[in-house]
Design a protein around this motif. Sequence first.
Motif, short mmCIF file in Angstrom:
data_model
loop_
_atom_site.label_atom_id
_atom_site.label_comp_id
_atom_site.label_asym_id
_atom_site.label_seq_id
_atom_site.Cartn_x
_atom_site.Cartn_y
_atom_site.Cartn_z
N GLU A 89 -10.67 0.76 -10.46
CA GLU A 89 -9.96 1.54 -9.45
C GLU A 89 -10.60 1.28 -8.10
OE1 GLU A 89 -9.99 5.58 -10.77
OE2 GLU A 89 -8.44 5.25 -12.28
N ILE A 90 -9.77 1.18 -7.08
CA ILE A 90 -10.24 0.93 -5.71
C ILE A 90 -9.91 2.17 -4.89
CG2 ILE A 90 -10.13 -0.60 -3.72
CD1 ILE A 90 -9.12 -2.79 -5.61
N ILE A 91 -10.95 2.75 -4.29
CA ILE A 91 -10.83 4.06 -3.65
C ILE A 91 -11.28 3.97 -2.20
CG2 ILE A 91 -11.64 6.45 -3.74
CD1 ILE A 91 -12.15 5.93 -6.79
N GLN A 104 -5.42 -0.31 -8.30
CA GLN A 104 -5.94 -0.25 -9.66
C GLN A 104 -5.57 -1.52 -10.41
OE1 GLN A 104 -4.17 2.74 -12.21
NE2 GLN A 104 -5.96 2.85 -13.56
N PHE A 105 -6.51 -1.94 -11.27
CA PHE A 105 -6.18 -3.03 -12.19
C PHE A 105 -6.62 -2.62 -13.58
CE2 PHE A 105 -7.16 -6.66 -14.82
CZ PHE A 105 -5.97 -7.37 -14.74
N ASN A 140 -3.40 -4.19 -4.17
CA ASN A 140 -2.75 -4.97 -5.21
C ASN A 140 -3.73 -5.96 -5.83
OD1 ASN A 140 -0.69 -6.05 -6.86
ND2 ASN A 140 -0.24 -7.64 -5.33
N PRO A 141 -4.75 -5.47 -6.54
CA PRO A 141 -5.72 -6.37 -7.16
C PRO A 141 -5.07 -7.21 -8.27
CG PRO A 141 -6.08 -4.10 -7.88
CD PRO A 141 -5.04 -4.05 -6.81
N VAL A 142 -5.47 -8.49 -8.31
CA VAL A 142 -4.84 -9.44 -9.24
C VAL A 142 -5.92 -10.20 -10.00
CG1 VAL A 142 -3.31 -11.43 -9.47
CG2 VAL A 142 -2.86 -9.70 -7.68
N GLU A 143 -5.83 -10.21 -11.33
CA GLU A 143 -6.78 -10.99 -12.12
C GLU A 143 -6.49 -12.47 -11.97
OE1 GLU A 143 -7.55 -11.89 -16.79
OE2 GLU A 143 -7.63 -9.75 -16.22
N ILE A 144 -7.57 -13.24 -11.71
CA ILE A 144 -7.38 -14.68 -11.57
C ILE A 144 -8.19 -15.47 -12.58
CG2 ILE A 144 -6.86 -14.52 -9.09
CD1 ILE A 144 -9.75 -15.49 -8.57
#
Length: 782
Positions: A89-91, A104-105, A140-144
């Motif tokens: 989570e990004i706060i 959130q991812f 908008n976190p994205v798994e790479i």
Amino acid sequence: MSKHKFGSRSFLLILFFGMTFIPILFLVNASNATRVMTVDFSAPQLTTAGAWTNSTLIKIAQLDDGGHGYDLQIVGNLLYLADYDDGLEIINITDLTNPVEIGQFYDGGYACAVQVVRNLAYVADYDNGLEIINITDPTNPVEIGQVHDGRYALGLHVVGNLVFVADGYDGLEIINVTDPTNPVEIGQFDNGGNSYDVQVEGNIAFVADGNDGLEIINVTDPTNPVEIGEYDDGGLACKLDVVGNLAYIADNTDGMEIINVTNLGNPVEIGQFDDRGNSYGIMVEGNLAFVADGGDGLEIINVTDPTNLVEIGQFYSGGASRGVQVIENIVFIADGSGGLKIVQGYESSRTLWSELKEIGQIDNGGNSQHVQVKGNLAFIADGGNGLEIINVTDPTNPVEIGQFNDGGYASQVHMGANIVFVADGNNGLEIINVTDLKNPVQIGEAYDGTGFATSLDLLGNIAFMADGSDGLEIINVTNLESPVEIAELADDGYSYGIQVVGNLAYVADGSDGLEIINVTDPTNPVEIGQFDDGGIAYDVQVVGNLAYVADGSDGLEIINVADPTNPVEIGQFNDGGFDYGIYMVGNLAFACESNVGVEIINVADPTNPVKVGQFLDGGNAYDIQVIWDLAYVADGGDGLEILEGYAPTSTNPSDATYQQSSSSSPINWTLNDERAGGNYSVLKNGLEIVTWTPWVDGASILVSVDTSVVGTWTYTLLYRDSAGIWGANDTVTITITEIPTNPNFPVIPGFESAFILLGLFGIVITALIRKKTLKEREIFHL
């Protein structure tokens, strides 16, 4: 015979009258005396005992959306929370009292640990292994990238292009993330433990290995890690923080353990604190260890003497604390089922940093440029004297214990565990092993023949150096003995100061002002923004979306860098000084000035900064670090100066008036001090009536007031703490008045009727006695 009877009755009559009315008159006067008194000195006063005591730990915010907070990291104004079954989570914590989740991812794993490096978040995601998430857009976190071999990733430490993963029963795994979209495992060490956490310092990995305790592993060759030391006493090592030669272990049911790792092959436990909690997380800051102690919440332990650990504070509000990060007077807690909790210390009644007093100094003739404090040690970049190591356990008596000088000009230091990186002027970057504090040894150097190394910042195995006319230099220090420059970016400026936040490097570039450089690819830095209004930028510190720049004769400049391509000045403070250095603590900017000292500027409103304090001794303050109530100043020719920001305080009894009597009444002061006491004296009308007397924090000072003599008297309390810092004198005025000659009958609720009835009763009895006496006389005469 009749004469005798009459005399006795007369005596009884007078006696009865006296017993009836004299007490009434006495009560009237006593009542008047009571009504004149204007203050009760025994009334309780609200005081605060200490900076991190139970009474001062206050929860200011909480954010819980149903996950289980395990770990966290703060970068700028964003907090990254490994929230177990809620993923990453990004706060946004710009407003600490109102944290807001913005991204959130989650892909079904259990996020146990997180570390952010530039625009990537590395997550130990339990049975999903290591996950690499692009957070360029935090909403908008994205798994790479991902790597997983079937075990349970619990902890990690990113060092340059390597990620060291504590992988449960698989032990320590080393992952190459040069290509983050394709991470590759290149090494592993497993001896049967259950690895929970890892911290890498130089070429040594310290692993909290569950039932196997602390393991010390040489990772010089990451493809072939080798264990060189171990300590285990039967606990369950869950988390660790290595500071200098000490490893602090959160050892579950064994509490916190302190292991001396000076001899890596033979680590030795020297201290333990256990109050039957379950220690899961730990962070050491200064002389305090902040322990996430499971169901016991946050515990704060003084580790000044590791053989005698003392808990000084605790915070519990129903969660199960697992991770902790401290930034100045704010503690961020990953609180298990309680989510994220934000706790504030220093909720004190004292005036903080309104006045600075020097309590210690050491100067051996160098030209101190920079200071960094770790635990009880201060590392000084002392110009032509090189690196100096100062023991500051007693801040009133700092003692040099080690030095390294090879002829360069030490301008800044960056301290790791046993490794110090020095920006050494014409010698470039120097890497010094300080395992033996008394005999530091240089093990590596990077110098390209030009430039003048003045400042550096370190992220993982990449050193970012402000190199004078050579601008920004980027150096790979994976191999400490052979660091390699991988990029350089220079223009017409002269780089003095640098701070790297995320994927941006902020450079104080002299006459070119503030430059903002994208270092997402450290081999190809690109300038994306600049602000220059004619000053000479010497230092920069970035907090959230604001950059605070020490801009020479332009003073302190505050620049909004929310859009790094278009930085905009929004505030300035300039009182004619020449600013060299800047250090931020909350809403306070500590500005170092030439020929002045230190100025303290309140920037709560960044558009209108206001000076609130100053330390002036005529020195050349170049750099400052503030830890709790102490400021450590690199003061040019004056060496290291240690300043205290708290003055002792007293409660302030009110003035009072008494009627003259033979009794006495006390004045009651309560003295408080963060450094636990000192000496006090009391004056009466300028004459000393109490000589200098020791006191301790929270002491009650009673002074007897003589009420026998009419007049007005001033009682003055003088006091100072053990470091010699004076508190504000407190004067109380006491007035003694004469007893009124004709006091008015008192208005005392409930007593008026009693007095009247008592008086009437006396009159009736007197009349009856008189009547009986007259009748007896008549009988006698008959």
